[in-house]
Design a protein around this motif. Structure first.
Motif, mmCIF file in Angstrom:
data_model
loop_
_atom_site.group_PDB
_atom_site.id
_atom_site.type_symbol
_atom_site.label_atom_id
_atom_site.label_comp_id
_atom_site.label_asym_id
_atom_site.label_seq_id
_atom_site.Cartn_x
_atom_site.Cartn_y
_atom_site.Cartn_z
ATOM 1 N N ALA A 128 0.575 -22.488 44.760
ATOM 2 C CA ALA A 128 0.259 -21.564 43.667
ATOM 3 C C ALA A 128 1.108 -20.310 43.818
ATOM 4 O O ALA A 128 1.160 -19.717 44.892
ATOM 5 N N ARG A 153 8.245 -21.071 45.381
ATOM 6 C CA ARG A 153 7.491 -22.300 45.621
ATOM 7 C C ARG A 153 8.331 -23.294 46.434
ATOM 8 O O ARG A 153 7.833 -23.937 47.366
ATOM 9 N N PHE A 178 3.971 -10.649 43.361
ATOM 10 C CA PHE A 178 3.840 -12.104 43.399
ATOM 11 C C PHE A 178 2.780 -12.455 44.436
ATOM 12 O O PHE A 178 2.798 -11.930 45.556
ATOM 13 N N GLU A 179 1.875 -13.345 44.074
ATOM 14 C CA GLU A 179 0.867 -13.848 45.001
ATOM 15 C C GLU A 179 1.114 -15.327 45.234
ATOM 16 O O GLU A 179 1.259 -16.108 44.282
ATOM 17 N N THR A 198 1.723 -16.800 41.465
ATOM 18 C CA THR A 198 1.368 -16.054 40.262
ATOM 19 C C THR A 198 1.951 -14.651 40.352
ATOM 20 O O THR A 198 2.261 -14.153 41.441
ATOM 21 N N TRP A 199 2.105 -14.027 39.178
ATOM 22 C CA TRP A 199 2.573 -12.637 39.116
ATOM 23 C C TRP A 199 1.573 -11.837 38.306
ATOM 24 O O TRP A 199 1.008 -12.322 37.328
ATOM 25 N N ARG A 200 1.355 -10.595 38.721
ATOM 26 C CA ARG A 200 0.487 -9.701 37.965
ATOM 27 C C ARG A 200 0.872 -8.266 38.292
ATOM 28 O O ARG A 200 1.548 -7.995 39.288
ATOM 29 N N GLY A 232 9.611 -17.408 40.635
ATOM 30 C CA GLY A 232 8.417 -18.135 41.042
ATOM 31 C C GLY A 232 8.732 -19.532 41.536
ATOM 32 O O GLY A 232 8.209 -19.976 42.568
#
Length: 361
Positions: A115, A108, A144-145, A117-119, A104
């Motif tokens: 931003a 970046r 990853f978003e 994020t991971w989900r 992450g």
């Protein structure tokens, strides 16, 4: 002079970029770096420029528009922007090899995202670029978003970011495959999958082995195999090769399997499983000083387990009839086996439980 980043779209036609650069040059703007991102809407040109202090954002925007640029984005830059993009990507890749959990942060830094994020992946969810948002598949059931206010992401940036995510996933898998092997005498050795970068350490292993040990491994009087043959063994087209590293050698401990240079490691054994058709062939090489410690049996159990999971029908080992310690070790594995002797050569076959592989695997 002041550093600026300028991103603008121009028609992807001969001469259009030169019109834009000429418009900037007329205002004393020096172009320090340029990246071109090809898109369906045209060529997105990303400039790092050094402009006179008397020029502000509005002046730069006017220069871009006069140079036939559109969809312009302009922002102040810092000295670290002078590092070219390939150098930045290589630096981030090196960091991820050592610390895959920093994916992450690397994304970046690469893309200037505000931003990350991971989900878990939702069903039928697409990855790719949607203006100022990006979705990257990480290969372990997640996504990853990324987002940033401006400028919009480009396909080239998506490709670079996806490559970094895949590199981090590969490094994480290799680190997970690294295990510590505790021998019956209490000694601890690291076992991990081999790779082409292990060639220098594997060459040293062969130099340290006696002629008898090499003959028992390769069943030939030719001595040490060529570097090309060893390189193929370390990265087989089908199968796998394991190497055993002394626990106190450089590059071991928590970093074993991450720093794969092999330059400072001490490899004391290697075990190969080479697949051909529905059968595989296994072979072991253990340094003379490490023999009769249970290392060969531990490695062979791992190879057989891998072959069993990969769906092979059987695993063969070719052993010289005079190699009584090896033959005794194979019997002590407690698996069904058959022996077929042809002169001085004994072929030991371990039949495996054949499993049907899932479609597409």
């Amino acid at each position: 002079m002041t550093l600026w980043r300028i991103r603008a779209t121009v028609d992807d036609r001969p001469g259009y970029l030169s019109v834009l650069t000429a418009s900037l040059a007329l205002r004393g703007v020096n172009i320090l770096a340029l990246q071109v991102h090809t898109t369906e809407a045209g060529a997105v040109d990303d400039f790092l420029v050094d402009a006179p202090d008397t020029i502000d954002e509005a002046d730069l925007l006017a220069a871009v528009e006069r140079g036939r640029g559109r969809d312009c984005w302009i922002a102040r830059s810092e000295a670290r922007g002078l590092v070219d993009q390939p150098t930045r990507v290589l630096g981030l890749a090196t960091r991820l090899v050592r610390d895959p959990d920093a994916t992450g942060e690397a994304l970046r830094a690469l893309l200037g995202a505000d931003a990350v994020t991971w989900r878990p992946v939702r069903s039928a969810e697409a990855v790719g670029v949607d203006r100022a948002r990006m979705r990257l598949a990480d290969g372990v059931g997640g996504v990853f978003e990324l987002s940033r206010p401006a400028p919009d992401f480009t396909p080239a940036e998506y490709a670079r970011a996806q490559a970094l995510v895949e590199l981090a996933a590969t490094a994480a898998r290799r680190a997970a495959e690294q295990v510590t092997l505790v021998l019956p005498d209490g000694a601890e050795l690291g076992v991990r999958p081999a790779g082409p970068d292990d060639l220098p350490a594997v060459l040293r292993l062969h130099e340290q082995c006696s002629a008898r040990t090499l003959h028992r491994r390769y069943l030939s009087e030719a001595g040490r195999p060529s570097p090309d043959r060893l390189r193929r063994l370390l990265d087989p087209a089908r199968g796998m090769t394991l190497v055993v590293v002394e626990a106190d050698s450089p590059g071991t401990g928590e970093s074993v399997g991450v720093d794969s240079s092999g330059a400072g490691e001490s490899i004391v054994a290697m075990a190969s499983l080479l697949g051909e058709g529905d059968q595989a062939e296994a072979a072991l090489l253990v340094n003379d000083d490490q023999q009769r410690r249970g290392l060969g049996g531990a490695l062979l159990r791992r190879l057989l387990a891998h072959a069993d999971g990969a769906g092979y029908a059987a695993v063969d080992l070719h052993v010289h009839a005079s190699n009584a310690p090896m033959l005794r070790m194979l019997h002590r594995l407690g698996r069904p086996l058959t022996l077929d002797r042809d002169g001085p050569l004994v072929t030991v076959t371990f039949p495996l439980a054949v499993r049907a592989c899932p479609t597409g695997v």
